[in-house]
Design an enzyme around this catalytic site. Sequence first.
Site, mmCIF file in Angstrom:
data_model
loop_
_atom_site.group_PDB
_atom_site.id
_atom_site.type_symbol
_atom_site.label_atom_id
_atom_site.label_comp_id
_atom_site.label_asym_id
_atom_site.label_seq_id
_atom_site.Cartn_x
_atom_site.Cartn_y
_atom_site.Cartn_z
ATOM 1 N N HIS A 126 -1.110 4.946 7.224
ATOM 2 C CA HIS A 126 -0.438 5.265 5.961
ATOM 3 C C HIS A 126 -0.015 6.730 5.943
ATOM 4 O O HIS A 126 -0.635 7.565 6.605
ATOM 5 C CB HIS A 126 -1.376 4.984 4.780
ATOM 6 N N SER A 128 0.804 -1.216 0.000
ATOM 7 C CA SER A 128 0.000 0.000 0.000
ATOM 8 C C SER A 128 0.838 1.268 0.000
ATOM 9 O O SER A 128 0.434 2.292 -0.553
ATOM 10 C CB SER A 128 -0.938 0.004 1.216
ATOM 11 N N ASP A 145 -6.056 7.311 8.434
ATOM 12 C CA ASP A 145 -6.187 6.076 9.204
ATOM 13 C C ASP A 145 -5.086 5.907 10.258
ATOM 14 O O ASP A 145 -4.982 4.856 10.887
ATOM 15 C CB ASP A 145 -6.195 4.858 8.271
#
Length: 334
Positions: free
Chosen positions: A239, A71, A236
């Site tokens: 990240h 990610s 979040d």
Amino acid sequence: MARRIAAGAAYGGGGIGLIGAAAVGVLLAEVQLAKRSVGGGTAPVPPRGNGLYGMAFGRDDPLYLAVLGDSTAAGQGVRRAGQTPGALLASGLAAVAERPVEVRNIALPGAQSDDLERQVTQLLADRTRTPDVCVIMIGANDVTHRMPPTQSVRYLASAVRRLRTAGAEVVVGTCPDLGTIEPVYQPLRWLARRVSRQLAAAQTIVVVEQGGRTVSLGDLLGPEFAANPREMFGADNYHPSAEGYATAAMAMLPTLCAALGLWPESDALDVDRDEDMLPVARAAATAAAEAGTEVTGARAPWALLKHRRRRRLPAAEVPPTPEREPAEARVETD
């Protein structure tokens, strides 16, 4: 420990235990506390950012940049294609090379190192086009999902070997220091830092052995994250934000340029910048503890430890493709 992990990967060793059973109860409680905070927000599905950058330099003879990994490589946490690592690095490369740069991002959010085989196969399926340089960012999910580190680095070594054999330069952003995640408390924070740094060092050893270069992501590249975690992490709390990705890309860009012969190289090491030639295992351990440090092979068993000067990134010129749509509007799962 990093040397043992790398050796285990090369010779088929098993996992290496890092903690004793006495600590398990405390750590499980800390994990539950962290889970309540990490991921409390929602990170948007990342836009791919594929396309041609630096079109001010024309459209002919572009450099070909591929991005693989998890990610972080995909750019999860941002909504605009121009804010993803691939787009930022492409814009920087185009400015230095004065050539357009084509980006292909096949990184997959949630991927572990065992997904690299699929990603490399997908990338190399077109035998008529080999990337000039590949960026790999992987490792965090291996730690959080408790993949044995020997397996993790074995998958990475295989991916780098295949890409180098195909003729591509390879730059790996090693496992970030998960101890920097704000909601993680002690002693889990200490353990997360220890495990992620050991994995990062082992990754460096195997990447250098396969002819690639590494850049330590460490605490996500710089004191900015420690000083401004709320600005540098995304919604979040896990990240990076757009500012965080820009900081990471700015630290990786000089190494990409050097790999492509676009950065002036000197045989003289800059002592003032703590550059040195060290045994590869020692260089790997040093780099894991110092964010933004590059390690590249010299002559076995030695490696160069470099702290390249960062270059400010130009604003990413987002290509006029459908992938400029909002991140939540397009999802690719190939």
